[in-house]
Design an enzyme around this catalytic site. Structure first.
Site: not given
Lengths: 286, 259
Positions: A240, A265
């Protein structure tokens, strides 16, 4: 019109009782699709009318509601449904997974493990896993009754024959408690392992198709596969860009028109919590 | 199980569609390894009888009993839906005139053959595929076509594929409804040849519905002639075809165009 003119949680009490009866039956027969008299809701089919009716039927004044859409708390759908229940049921809402007692979701299971004090409500577009293989409802019901599920494996066989691997990436079919074949709604297959043995009660509502089904807590849920092509979780290879997580389901975000992109995410709350924790560690005296 | 015990025992089977007769008082025994042909003109009740025997339709009177693998003779009406479904997908095979009834036209040949295996619990892709390839070879379809769908197949290939799909689970009884209907003569001949070989090799019992007396002569041991819903004559195939007793049978036999 003021909110006071609505019954608690929009639906009238008889409708809620009808839906609760369907839910109880669904819990008693894990994975079985229970027909229910789906009501008109003040939004179009496809916006989560099934999930909203289930939520309306189980919501109490003390509940704390979280609504996510594709893992995110701040998309139109999630914001609208959260505002809807804040208005018609006057319940507290939250974006924190851990604080919620009822979580309505579309397309994701939260990354944070759920507890036995929580209920996860899924919005389901098409509840019948065999629908695209066998269009006749009478026939699919018969197949469920006889537990005749060879057809679902034919689909997976075709995937391997044409693509070299099981190419089904979402709405990946599962067997619930060794009996009923179930569509886990269009969650990515990354989430399938979180559905089995989950501490929270999981309810699935399909408004247009008028079906409710359920997975009680700690139920065995097995993703279908072959002995030589076992079920595999899938996530984008990457971390992420915001929180650095390397074990979550990632969304690919296009950042410009020159091929720039980043992965973040899909579970926005999980990502935020990780960043808060990380910044608290870096600056302990702030 | 001894060979003198019938596999399928039919007694007094009658079916009415309202006031119209489907078939009346049909009774016969089918023994293991035996092939019986049901012949007659269109509308004589042949296909109705097949539908009744396979329980795709309910019968009004009479019984159909089947000898299960454990040797017990069971009335099909007394079986549960689940038991009948298991019979249909493991112990019985079906070859329809219209291949789209028996095949999934948008699923690959391998998937079609594999479906019965997977219904029976096979969960190893490599094994299923190897078995599918083996059966394709056995019914003389090029194994390179394993991933092609039957809607790209010729009529003859579709019938071969149906045969492979039916036989892959090692059934004991196979029902055929005009298996070579609508095919040209040379393709018919090869399929009949294939069927005859498989029936002998596998020791299958078979019921064949056909209006083609040539098919009946080639494949069957015994023959039943139907007219207006009733069996009017039955006996050994050669006897019935060479020495027909009933006027109607004589008409049928004499109607064959000389080749």
């Amino acid at each position: 019109m003021s909110a006071a003119s609505y019954n608690f949680a929009y639906l009238d009490e008889q409708s809620k009782r009808m839906i609760r009866r369907a839910i109880l039956k669904a819990i008693a027969i894990p994975g079985y699709q229970v027909p229910f008299a789906s009501r008109e809701m003040p939004m179009p089919y496809g916006w989560g009318t099934g999930g909203i009716q289930v939520t309306a039927a189980i919501l109490g004044p003390d509940d704390v509601l979280k609504v996510i859409d594709q893992g995110s708390d701040d998309t139109t759908n999630a914001v609208s449904i959260r505002a809807f229940f804040a208005k018609v049921a006057d319940v507290k809402t939250t974006t924190a997974t851990a604080d919620a007692t009822v979580i309505q979701t579309r397309h994701r299971v939260p990354e944070t493990p759920l507890s036995d004090r929580q209920i996860l409500v899924y919005q389901v577009p098409i509840p019948e896993p065999l629908r695209f293989l066998e269009p006749r409802e009478t026939e699919t019901r018969r197949l469920h009754a006889l537990a005749d599920y060879g057809l679902m494996h034919v689909k997976l066989y075709e995937d391997i024959a044409h693509h070299g691997h099981i190419a089904t990436a979402y709405a990946y079919p599962v067997m619930v408690a060794g009996r009923y074949l179930m569509d886990p709604s269009p969650v990515p297959k990354f989430d399938n392992p979180k559905i089995g043995g989950c501490a929270a009660l999981q309810l699935f509502g399909a408004g247009r198709e008028k079906r409710i089904y359920a997975i009680p807590p700690y139920t065995r849920v097995v993703s279908l596969d072959f002995a030589d092509y076992p079920f595999e979780r899938y996530r984008q290879q990457g971390t992420c860009a915001l929180c650095g997580a390397d074990d979550t389901f990632l969304d690919e975000v296009v950042t410009d028109d020159k091929g720039g992109r980043m992965f973040i995410c899909s579970d926005s709350d999980y990502c935020e919590k990780r960043r808060e924790t990380a910044s608290a560690k870096e600056r302990p005296h702030d | 199980m001894t060979d003198d015990a019938p596999l399928l025992s039919v007694r007094g089977v009658t079916k009415w569609y309202g006031r119209r007769l489907g078939c009346r008082d049909v009774g016969f025994d089918l023994y293991p390894g035996e092939v019986i042909a049901i012949v007659g003109e269109s509308g004589s009740g042949k296909s109705t009888l097949l539908r009744l025997l396979t329980r795709q339709a309910d019968i009004d009177a009479g019984t159909v009993s089947y000898r299960m693998r454990d040797g017990s003779l069971r009335d099909l009406s007394a079986l549960t839906d689940a038991e009948r479904a298991v019979l249909r997908r493991t112990d019985w095979g079906f070859v329809h005139q219209d291949a789209s009834f028996g095949l999934r036209m948008s699923v690959s040949a391998g998937g079609n053959i594999g479906e019965r295996l997977m219904s029976a619990g096979a969960r190893h892709y490599g094994d299923i595929r190897a078995e599918a390839a083996r059966w394709l070879a056995r019914v003389e379809i090029d194994q390179a076509r394993i991933d092609d769908t039957p809607d790209t197949f010729s009529g003859g290939m579709r019938q071969r594929l149906q045969i492979a799909c039916s036989l892959v689970t090692g059934p004991r009884l196979i029902f055929m409804d005009e298996p070579t209907g609508g095919l040209d003569v040379s393709v018919q001949a090869r399929i009949l040849d294939l069927l005859r070989g498989l029936v002998v090799d596998l020791g299958l019992s078979a019921l064949i519905v056909t209006h083609d007396l040539g098919v009946a002569r080639l494949l069957s041991h015994r023959i039943m002639v139907m007219k207006a819903g009733e069996v009017i004559e039955s006996g050994l195939t050669d006897r019935v075809l060479d020495d027909p007793r009933e006027p109607y049978t004589q008409l049928l036999v004499s109607s064959i165009l000389p080749a």
